[in-house]
Design a protein around this motif. Structure first.
Motif, PDB file in Angstrom:
ATOM      1  N   ASN A 198       0.812  -1.216   0.000  1.00 41.81           N
ATOM      2  CA  ASN A 198       0.000   0.000   0.000  1.00 41.81           C
ATOM      3  C   ASN A 198       0.843   1.264   0.000  1.00 41.81           C
ATOM      4  O   ASN A 198       0.491   2.255  -0.637  1.00 41.81           O
ATOM      5  N   GLN A 199       1.962   1.263   0.755  1.00 42.14           N
ATOM      6  CA  GLN A 199       2.763   2.478   0.858  1.00 42.14           C
ATOM      7  C   GLN A 199       3.398   2.866  -0.481  1.00 42.14           C
ATOM      8  O   GLN A 199       3.753   4.019  -0.706  1.00 42.14           O
ATOM      9  N   TRP A 212       1.757   1.798  -3.442  1.00 43.84           N
ATOM     10  CA  TRP A 212       0.639   1.894  -4.370  1.00 43.84           C
ATOM     11  C   TRP A 212      -0.109   3.217  -4.272  1.00 43.84           C
ATOM     12  O   TRP A 212      -0.508   3.783  -5.301  1.00 43.84           O
ATOM     13  N   GLN A 213      -0.310   3.712  -3.074  1.00 44.25           N
ATOM     14  CA  GLN A 213      -1.130   4.912  -2.909  1.00 44.25           C
ATOM     15  C   GLN A 213      -0.582   6.108  -3.685  1.00 44.25           C
ATOM     16  O   GLN A 213      -1.326   6.765  -4.427  1.00 44.25           O
ATOM     17  N   GLN A 241      -2.223   7.963  -7.192  1.00 46.44           N
ATOM     18  CA  GLN A 241      -2.395   9.404  -7.352  1.00 46.44           C
ATOM     19  C   GLN A 241      -1.729   9.890  -8.635  1.00 46.44           C
ATOM     20  O   GLN A 241      -2.255  10.764  -9.333  1.00 46.44           O
ATOM     21  N   GLU A 264      -8.847   1.408  -5.786  1.00 48.42           N
ATOM     22  CA  GLU A 264      -8.528   1.456  -4.370  1.00 48.42           C
ATOM     23  C   GLU A 264      -9.058   0.238  -3.617  1.00 48.42           C
ATOM     24  O   GLU A 264      -8.477  -0.195  -2.620  1.00 48.42           O
TER      25      GLU A 264
END
Length: 238
Positions: free
Chosen positions: A74-75, A77-78, A82, A162
């Motif tokens: 996640n760190q 991917w987020q 964006q 998401e």
């Protein structure tokens, strides 16, 4: 199947962004004069190209870092998600600038009808550019057997991204990276087209002014010659 869907959602965000939402894209230039409009057009393209190159680099960095990972955490991917969203916005703005270029050329031809054939060719080039950009995005989807028909809009696509599991993120990044490169290259081409348009319009105005100056000069010479003949008592002389 969910992996494919997630990747489609990422890519669709870019395809949806490729459809210009600016029905009056010519208003990008506000109330500027025609020469100012074309200069503003070129400046806007240059600024957008820099944004596209920056986003491309960011996506490339995350893609490279994720190559040896089974899953994209996640760190990582987020921020990448964006970047993909920003890329969709950049592509949309690029299409809007293409439309603005067409509007400028059309308006110029309305003011100077003798320029209409050149204007038509310029508009055709912009239209072909827009189609090529869309084709390149769809081509990137096709390399992964994806389609842009599964979701209705950009917001729904991003929401789906998401909520999807991490298993398809690397594939999504690879497709996004390819599309980012296509957008950056296309914007370079768009900048070249805008510069050629400015040069053509400037050349036309310079030639037009030269013709007007020559006409005024000839009229002045005729008037001077006529006045001298009248004063000499022989108005038909010369």
């Amino acid at each position: 199947m969910k992996k494919i869907k997630m990747s489609i959602a990422v890519s669709l965000a870019l395809v949806c962004g490729g459809v210009p939402v600016l029905s009056d894209a010519g208003t990008l230039t506000g109330g500027a004069t025609m020469p100012e409009q074309i200069v503003q057009e070129g400046t806007a393209i240059e600024q957008l190209m820099k944004q596209a190159e920056a986003v491309q680099l960011q996506i490339q960095q995350v893609t490279d870092a994720a190559q040896n990972l089974e899953q994209v955490p996640n760190q990582m991917w987020q921020p990448a998600a964006q970047d993909l969203n920003q890329l969709a916005q950049i592509e949309s703005q690029a299409q809007g600038l293409s439309m603005a270029g067409q509007n400028i050329s059309s308006t110029f031809a309305q003011q100077y009808p003798q320029y209409s054939s050149t204007s038509a060719a310029t508009i055709g080039q912009y239209q072909q550019w827009s189609q090529n950009l869309l084709n390149s995005t769809q081509g990137a989807l096709a390399t992964q057997n994806m389609s842009a028909q599964d979701f209705q809009n950009n917001a729904q696509s991003l929401q789906t991204i998401e909520n999807e599991p991490v298993s398809g993120r690397l594939q999504a990044l690879q497709v996004g990276n390819q599309i980012a490169g296509n957008v950056a290259t296309s914007l370079q081409q768009l900048g070249t087209m805008a510069a050629a348009q400015m040069h053509a319009q400037d050349a036309y105005m310079a030639n037009r002014q030269q013709s007007q100056n020559a006409s005024v000069s000839n009229n002045q010479k005729w008037a001077t010659t006529t006045e001298q003949a009248v004063q000499s008592g022989n108005p038909y002389n010369g």
